[in-house]
Design a protein around this motif. Structure first.
Motif, mmCIF file in Angstrom:
data_model
loop_
_atom_site.group_PDB
_atom_site.id
_atom_site.type_symbol
_atom_site.label_atom_id
_atom_site.label_comp_id
_atom_site.label_asym_id
_atom_site.label_seq_id
_atom_site.Cartn_x
_atom_site.Cartn_y
_atom_site.Cartn_z
ATOM 1 N N GLU A 83 3.821 -0.652 5.097
ATOM 2 C CA GLU A 83 2.742 -1.358 4.489
ATOM 3 C C GLU A 83 3.313 -3.105 4.536
ATOM 4 O O GLU A 83 2.556 -3.766 4.512
ATOM 5 C CB GLU A 83 2.513 -0.912 2.980
ATOM 6 N N THR A 86 3.367 -4.977 7.611
ATOM 7 C CA THR A 86 1.990 -4.950 8.124
ATOM 8 C C THR A 86 0.872 -5.793 7.104
ATOM 9 O O THR A 86 -0.259 -5.629 7.171
ATOM 10 C CB THR A 86 1.505 -3.974 8.757
ATOM 11 N N SER A 105 8.504 0.506 11.159
ATOM 12 C CA SER A 105 7.802 -0.981 10.444
ATOM 13 C C SER A 105 7.692 -1.780 11.701
ATOM 14 O O SER A 105 6.908 -2.513 11.706
ATOM 15 C CB SER A 105 8.626 -1.177 9.334
ATOM 16 N N ALA A 108 5.193 -1.003 13.957
ATOM 17 C CA ALA A 108 3.643 -1.318 13.207
ATOM 18 C C ALA A 108 3.389 -3.018 13.319
ATOM 19 O O ALA A 108 2.275 -3.318 13.520
ATOM 20 C CB ALA A 108 3.911 -0.793 11.779
ATOM 21 N N ALA A 109 4.427 -3.715 13.044
ATOM 22 C CA ALA A 109 4.104 -5.173 12.907
ATOM 23 C C ALA A 109 3.738 -5.615 14.362
ATOM 24 O O ALA A 109 2.928 -6.719 14.460
ATOM 25 C CB ALA A 109 5.428 -5.761 12.177
ATOM 26 N N HIS A 111 2.026 -4.023 16.557
ATOM 27 C CA HIS A 111 0.898 -3.516 16.870
ATOM 28 C C HIS A 111 -0.189 -4.524 16.207
ATOM 29 O O HIS A 111 -1.564 -4.599 16.486
ATOM 30 C CB HIS A 111 0.584 -2.091 16.473
ATOM 31 N N MET A 112 0.204 -5.227 15.102
ATOM 32 C CA MET A 112 -0.722 -6.162 14.611
ATOM 33 C C MET A 112 -0.287 -7.568 15.040
ATOM 34 O O MET A 112 -0.752 -8.611 14.150
ATOM 35 C CB MET A 112 -0.601 -6.020 12.937
ATOM 36 N N LYS A 114 2.245 -9.573 14.902
ATOM 37 C CA LYS A 114 2.819 -10.486 13.896
ATOM 38 C C LYS A 114 4.030 -11.467 14.707
ATOM 39 O O LYS A 114 4.334 -10.740 15.486
ATOM 40 C CB LYS A 114 3.397 -9.587 12.960
#
Ligand code: NDP
Ligand code: MG
Length: 381
Positions: A83, A86, A105, A108-109, A111-112, A114
């Protein structure tokens, strides 16, 4: 204004990142961060920074803090790290958590899409192929924070990567660089934590003493810069002034130099491609230093470095096993349950027994990671 998410805020890299953010309020804002079990420091940081979101390691700590700070959102555990990484407002994600717990994490970042500033080398060692492939697919730039890799990155800036002959990582040699292998028998945790050049977290300071840190960095360089292991060298350099070098086909060598200060590579990863003054930074005075020293590494003396090259050349889950064995063994050494030389003995036993799987997926990596930690604990008990 860059909005930042930070994992590992209470750590050595985390606190130096916060120093940079607070020194440049017109450029940076910290919107979300994670800490582990240091709840006193977490309270202090929440009061000082007033972030939107904070993740801690334990559910109970999140519950207590939520009551104390009703205007901040608290979360916990691995999902909490995701969380924070992202957070919708974040443009730059700084990963300075310790260990392979930072892997999910990071993905996940990515995939966005960042921007990622990565200090968390264990993630690149345990799952480098996945991280780099996803970063390419999702167009998420990854900037190194590790001083050697920042130096390599800076020494490649504007160059044609195809013209690179070799990468030369410098190594201080760690706390025991002047000891023979025989003299390592009786060394204590306190001795090992006494690094000559850098003040860092406990795990990486032990890794520097075993030279596993340089091994992890060789793998990190292979992953970040797509360079074969035969073209990555390690050079002992006691003073930690040259942070690493890139040699080109035409025999030219580019290097990045400076007084040892992790805020330099952290800040560079935040401001790239720009540079801003480093508040309180000490300028390099080579005339004052006079001499720099270099020495070839002895792979028999630094056996852990050889193990890392071996694992790197093999690729696959042996990298995860090696990294997890090292994390577990270093933790046991810090708890004074094994001796210094048993750290590399644990790693070697794990590697010898490992059934390697090439190009593993995330599930396989997470499984090997947790099984290896159990194996090391059982081995010692
Ligand atoms: P520290 O031990 O100083 O800090 C680690 C941070 O991670 C702390 O905030 C700690 O929380 C948190 N943490 C640890 N375990 C967990 C967990 N299971 N879940 C959630 N949070 C956790 O480490 P460093 O800052 O030295 O190193 C961080 C990373 O940066 C490492 O990967 C290291 O290799 C890399 N690095 C560090 C350098 C340095 O100069 N220190 C240089 C180059 C790379 P808490 O303390 O609250 O428990
Ligand atoms: Mg380093």
């Amino acid at each position: 204004m860059k909005k930042i998410s930070l994992l590992g805020a209470t750590g050595s890299i985390g606190l130096q990142t916060i120093d940079i953010v607070l020194a440049n309020p017109e450029s940076f804002q910290l919107v979300a961060f994670s800490t582990g079990r240091n709840i006193e420091k977490t309270r202090e940081l929440v009061t000082q920074i007033k972030p939107e979101l904070v993740s801690v390691q334990q559910e109970e700590d999140a519950r207590v803090l939520q009551q104390e700070f009703p205007h901040v959102s608290f979360t916990y555990g691995t999902k909490g790290l995701i969380e924070v990484a992202t957070h919708p407002e974040t443009t730059v994600f700084v990963n300075a958590v310790l260990g392979s717990v930072g892997l999910e994490s990071t993905l996940a970042a990515i995939h966005m899409s960042k921007n990622i500033a990565i200090a968390n080398k264990e993630t690149l060692v345990t799952a480098g192929h996945l991280v780099m492939a996803e970063a390419k697919k999702y167009n998420a730039p990854i900037l190194p924070v590790d001083s050697e890799h920042s130096a390599l990155y800076q020494s490649m800036n504007g160059e044609n990567p195809k013209a690179i002959e070799r990468l030369i990582l410098t190594a201080s040699g760690g706390s025991f660089r002047d000891k023979t292998r025989a003299e390592l028998q009786g060394v204590t945790v306190k001795d090992a934590l006494n690094h000559p050049n850098w003040s860092m977290g406990a795990k990486i300071t032990i890794d520097s003493a075993t030279m596993m840190n340089k091994g992890l960095e060789v793998i990190e360089a292979h992953v970040l810069f797509d360079m074969p292991y035969d073209n990555i060298d390690v050079l002992l350099h006691r003073e930690s002034i040259i942070h690493s070098m890139v040699e080109y086909h035409d025999t030219s060598v580019m290097a990045q130099l400076g007084t040892p200060d992790m805020r330099v590579p952290i800040q560079y990863a935040l401001t790239f491609p720009d540079r801003i003054p480093l508040i309180g930074g000490k300028r390099l005075n080579l005339a004052e230093i006079g001499k720099l020293h270099f020495q070839e590494v002895d792979f028999e003396r630094y056996h852990a470095l050889k193990l890392a090259y071996d694992a790197g050349r093999m690729g696959g889950t042996i990298l995860t096993a090696m990294n997890a064995a090292n994390e577990a063994a270093v933790a046991l050494f810090l708890e004074e349950k094994i001796t210094f030389l048993e750290i590399e003995a644990c790693i070697e036993r794990v590697m010898d027994a490992h059934n390697n799987i090439l190009l593993p997926d995330l599930e396989t990596i997470l499984h090997v990671d947790s099984e290896t930690r159990k194996l090391v604990r059982n081995m010692v008990e």
